[in-house]
Design an enzyme around this catalytic site. Structure first.
Site, PDB file in Angstrom:
ATOM      1  N   ASP A   1      45.992  36.912  29.078  1.00 55.78           N
ATOM      2  CA  ASP A   1      46.996  37.919  29.526  1.00 55.78           C
ATOM      3  C   ASP A   1      48.083  37.022  30.392  1.00 55.78           C
ATOM      4  OD1 ASP A   1      44.986  38.315  31.183  1.00 55.78           O
ATOM      5  OD2 ASP A   1      45.724  40.104  31.708  1.00 55.78           O
TER       6      ASP A   1
ATOM      7  N   GLU B   1      43.270  40.354  32.847  1.00 61.92           N
ATOM      8  CA  GLU B   1      42.872  39.741  34.221  1.00 61.92           C
ATOM      9  C   GLU B   1      43.989  40.131  35.243  1.00 61.92           C
ATOM     10  OE1 GLU B   1      42.406  37.181  37.755  1.00 61.92           O
ATOM     11  OE2 GLU B   1      44.227  37.418  36.290  1.00 61.92           O
ATOM     12  N   GLU B   2      45.075  40.044  34.651  1.00 63.09           N
ATOM     13  CA  GLU B   2      46.285  40.302  35.499  1.00 63.09           C
ATOM     14  C   GLU B   2      46.670  41.977  35.935  1.00 63.09           C
ATOM     15  OE1 GLU B   2      47.686  38.000  37.153  1.00 63.09           O
ATOM     16  OE2 GLU B   2      47.695  36.315  35.848  1.00 63.09           O
TER      17      GLU B   2
ATOM     18  N   ASP C   1      49.121  29.769  34.849  1.00 65.27           N
ATOM     19  CA  ASP C   1      48.318  30.917  35.067  1.00 65.27           C
ATOM     20  C   ASP C   1      48.221  31.703  33.623  1.00 65.27           C
ATOM     21  OD1 ASP C   1      46.714  32.806  36.137  1.00 65.27           O
ATOM     22  OD2 ASP C   1      48.162  33.736  37.184  1.00 65.27           O
TER      23      ASP C   1
ATOM     24  N   HIS D   1      53.443  33.239  38.290  1.00 63.83           N
ATOM     25  CA  HIS D   1      54.034  34.477  38.350  1.00 63.83           C
ATOM     26  C   HIS D   1      55.477  34.437  38.587  1.00 63.83           C
ATOM     27  CE1 HIS D   1      50.096  36.747  39.008  1.00 63.83           C
ATOM     28  NE2 HIS D   1      49.748  35.838  38.400  1.00 63.83           N
TER      29      HIS D   1
ATOM     30  N   GLU E   1      41.344  28.701  36.579  1.00 62.90           N
ATOM     31  CA  GLU E   1      42.580  29.391  37.032  1.00 62.90           C
ATOM     32  C   GLU E   1      43.133  28.004  37.859  1.00 62.90           C
ATOM     33  OE1 GLU E   1      44.106  31.986  37.226  1.00 62.90           O
ATOM     34  OE2 GLU E   1      42.588  33.708  36.734  1.00 62.90           O
TER      35      GLU E   1
END
Ligand SMILES: [Zn+2]
Length: 385
Positions: free
Chosen positions: A74, A140-141, A105, A358, A169
């Site tokens: 995700d 996860e996010e 990521d 991000h 990660e």
């Protein structure tokens, strides 16, 4: 022909898997890993008040040692798509750089691990001398209640055990090879509430202003460091993030005052022992004269560290040989799913460089994807040597 981590990353980036959407990412992994000889399981986890989330567990081999690569497919939303140089789910490569949400990521990390495993299998008759698996979540996010924490339990209930885990990660700060994460600080949020007695500002003798007590306790909790740090962690740190009375009336002494704070803490503490310590310190400072209480927010972010040993050394050596850098074994940064994995087996985090995660124009140099694949390949080869 070796597996291509760039094509794998591109294909994953093209799946718009913004949490909690699967977006085709797990279906793609299922096809890829099935073709490589893995037994693939897909599970959907549910929780009242949260979206259902799909997860994937794939394993090849039936015996120990069992090395697991963990990660999430995700991604966070792309934001304004027009702000991107290349559409966020295009996976376009330009001038040696692959663009797209999740490139760093952490679809790139997963792609490199898969490429490395496929190459290892091809060079070793299609089977590992032990077991390799992928533990991949789609949660996860977000709030992360239907992801790794449940998937680990699901695998354990099947009677399977992991020996070591690499979480892919983006662990590096500036360049590939600078950082392996071997632990994380814990995080705890709390509220300090001081109760007084409401009254008219002109008649303070009839009231008890709680702001006075709150200021005293805030000062006392800030006055003394929580600890001095440990071998792998900096000192624990309490930071007040808000002081709230919410009083809009000019001639009213409020009845209650509150302060909110966060503590990032090291391995001298557990969530429970830390709460006790803070409550004791406040009680000492209050000396029986301040009416106070703490409210603690639920936390699943305990501290953990994988003690340096043969496994961290194996990973660090592989990183050093490929990148030419001696990686730092770090415990810095925010939380990750490693906090759940550590309850099942030793875990380290090593992946791409986190710089653009991000962000708009999240991107990864193609050369970095090849380098990370080479690192993982060395780790796998030596793990099963
Ligand atoms: Zn991530």
């Amino acid at each position: 022909m070796p597996a291509d981590p760039v094509a794998l990353t591109r294909d994953l980036v093209r799946c718009p898997s913004v949490t909690p959407a699967e977006g085709g990412a797990l279906a793609f992994l299922e096809r890829t890993l099935t073709a490589a000889g893995f037994a693939v399981h897909r599970t959907t986890f549910r929780e009242p008040g949260a979206a259902d989330v799909e997860n994937l567990y794939a394993r090849i081999g039936t015996v120990a040692p069992h090395l697991v690569f963990a990660g999430h497919t995700d991604v966070v939303p792309p934001g304004t798509e027009s702000a991107w140089k290349h559409p966020p789910f295009s996976g376009e490569v330009m001038d040696g750089t692959l663009y797209g949400r999740g490139a760093v990521d952490m679809k790139g990390g997963i792609a490199c691990a898969i490429a490395a495993v496929i190459d290892h299998l091809a060079a070793n008759g299609g089977k590992p001398k032990g077991s390799v698996s992928f533990l991949i979540t789609g949660d996860e996010e977000g709030i992360a209640v239907n992801g790794t924490i449940k998937l680990l339990k699901w695998v354990a209930e099947r009677g399977e055990k992991f020996d070591h885990c690499i979480l892919a990660e983006p662990s590096n700060v500036e360049t590939l090879g600078d950082t392996i994460k071997i632990g994380r600080r814990g995080s705890l949020n709390g509220h300090l509430i001081v109760r007084g007695k409401q009254g008219h500002v002109a008649y303070p003798q009839r009231a008890d202003n709680p702001i006075r007590g709150l200021v005293a306790l805030v000062a006392a909790l800030n006055a003394e460091p929580i600890d001095k740090g440990t071998a792998h962690f900096p000192p624990s740190h309490l930071e007040f993030t808000s002081v709230d009375v919410g009083n809009k009336t000019v001639n009213l002494i409020p009845g209650e005052a509150r302060a909110r704070f966060n503590i990032r803490f090291n391995d001298l503490h557990t969530l429970d022992s830390l709460k006790e310590l803070i409550e004791q310190r406040a009680a000492k400072a209050a000396g029986g004269k301040i009416d106070f209480a703490f409210e603690w927010e639920p936390s699943n972010a305990g501290v953990f560290v994988t003690q340096p040993g043969p496994f961290t050394e194996l990973v660090a050596n592989a990183v050093a040989e490929v990148s030419g850098r001696k990686p730092e074994l770090s415990t810095s940064g925010g939380t990750s799913d490693a906090r759940f994995i550590t309850a099942y087996c030793p875990v380290v985090e090593f992946g791409l460089v986190g710089q653009t995660m991000h962000q708009v124009d999240e991107r990864v140099p193609v050369a970095e994807l090849h380098a990370l694949t080479a690192v993982y390949r060395k780790i796998i080869d030596r793990y099963f040597a």
